[in-house]
Design a protein around this motif. Structure first.
Motif, PDB file in Angstrom:
ATOM      1  N   VAL A   8       0.841  -1.195   0.000  1.00 48.67           N
ATOM      2  CA  VAL A   8       0.000   0.000   0.000  1.00 48.67           C
ATOM      3  C   VAL A   8       0.878   1.246   0.000  1.00 48.67           C
ATOM      4  N   ASP A   9       0.528   2.227  -0.816  1.00 50.14           N
ATOM      5  CA  ASP A   9       1.188   3.530  -0.796  1.00 50.14           C
ATOM      6  C   ASP A   9       0.402   4.455   0.127  1.00 50.14           C
ATOM      7  N   SER A  10       1.042   4.904   1.195  1.00 49.34           N
ATOM      8  CA  SER A  10       0.380   5.701   2.235  1.00 49.34           C
ATOM      9  C   SER A  10       0.669   7.185   2.077  1.00 49.34           C
ATOM     10  N   PHE A  11      -0.265   8.010   2.572  1.00 47.11           N
ATOM     11  CA  PHE A  11      -0.167   9.474   2.526  1.00 47.11           C
ATOM     12  C   PHE A  11      -0.157   9.986   1.082  1.00 47.11           C
ATOM     13  N   THR A  12      -0.976   9.360   0.259  1.00 47.85           N
ATOM     14  CA  THR A  12      -1.079   9.784  -1.130  1.00 47.85           C
ATOM     15  C   THR A  12      -2.403   9.309  -1.706  1.00 47.85           C
ATOM     16  N   GLU A  13      -2.794   9.890  -2.827  1.00 48.15           N
ATOM     17  CA  GLU A  13      -3.966   9.448  -3.574  1.00 48.15           C
ATOM     18  C   GLU A  13      -3.563   8.709  -4.841  1.00 48.15           C
ATOM     19  N   GLN A  14      -2.259   8.581  -5.113  1.00 48.39           N
ATOM     20  CA  GLN A  14      -1.767   7.990  -6.347  1.00 48.39           C
ATOM     21  C   GLN A  14      -0.726   6.922  -6.059  1.00 48.39           C
TER      22      GLN A  14
END
Length: 261
Positions: A8-14
């Protein structure tokens, strides 16, 4: 043994932005040595392992080198994993961790993490840290991490680390955060970890346990918007409270899979 894994990529919307974390659900704890080997194999800044039994969710975080006492982006990733992939229905998630219970509220795709406040206190800058930096800070503070205050956002962008010196530092489990007032945000930061396979952390939730109370006092406001100026970048929506901080952000799933050990 077959295990599930979510990245998961956190602290982002992309995807390809924010801070990547792996999340591994377990039924029972594996030996610490095995958890560390899995984190090392994943080769991201943090791997979160959790066990969900009844109403209790036990959570631990491992870098490729050590177990961490607190990690923001991997906590956010775990909350996202539970909600987006594992049919968790409640709007509040409570994680049991080595620093005590951590609460995460979920609202409209934003994860609001209730973390301990760690106000940094003024201190002297160790010579070895100073020698590793190309720009000297104007103030030095410390809580878990060294917090180095600079004149401008441009200074933060221009910071360079001499790793041959920096890796001689032992701050286990902390690091060095550099920060300044922002031009399009309330404040900006970057975070560096000595002796780590990943020198610069893309987005560091736990460092904001110190940055939020510091900037809230400095700017005389309790709600703040922060940017972490790593190559991947990250957005953090922050609130200062008497003994706690709220660190909020979004997340995107990059991959879902299985592995065997």
């Amino acid at each position: 043994m077959e295990l599930e894994i979510y990245q998961v990529d956190s602290f982002t919307e992309q995807v390809f932005h924010g801070n990547p974390a792996c999340v591994v659900p377990l039924k029972n704890w594996l030996p610490d040595e095995t958890l560390l080997k899995i984190a090392r194999e994943n080769a991201v800044a943090e791997t979160a392992f959790f066990i969900h039994k009844g109403d209790i969710i036990h959570l631990r975080w491992f870098t490729p080198e050590i177990e961490m006492d607190l990690c923001g982006h991997a906590t956010l990733a775990t909350a996202h994993c539970l909600v987006a992939h594992l049919s968790y229905q409640k709007k509040r998630i409570i994680f049991e961790t080595q620093v005590g219970p951590l609460k995460v509220n979920v609202e409209d795709g934003v994860y609001y993490m209730d973390f301990p406040s760690r106000m940094p206190e003024p201190t002297a800058l160790p010579d070895i840290i100073e020698r590793s930096l190309n720009i000297k800070p104007k103030e030095v503070l410390k809580s878990r991490d060294y917090v180095l205050l600079y004149e401008s956002e441009q200074d933060i962008k221009n910071i360079r680390i001499d790793r041959s010196i920096f890796d001689l530092i032992n701050l286990d489990p902390g690091g060095v955060v550099v920060t300044a007032a922002g031009t399009e945000s309330d404040f900006v930061s970057r975070f560096f970890t000595p002796q780590s396979s990943i020198l610069e952390d893309p987005v560091t939730g736990s460092a904001h346990c110190s940055l939020i109370p510091f900037w809230a006092k400095r700017l005389t406001k309790d709600k703040l918007f922060a940017l972490q100026l790593s190559e991947r970048g990250g957005k953090l929506y922050c609130e200062n409270k008497p003994d706690r901080v709220i660190i909020a952000g979004k997340a995107r799933t990059y991959s879902v899979g299985r592995f065997w050990i």
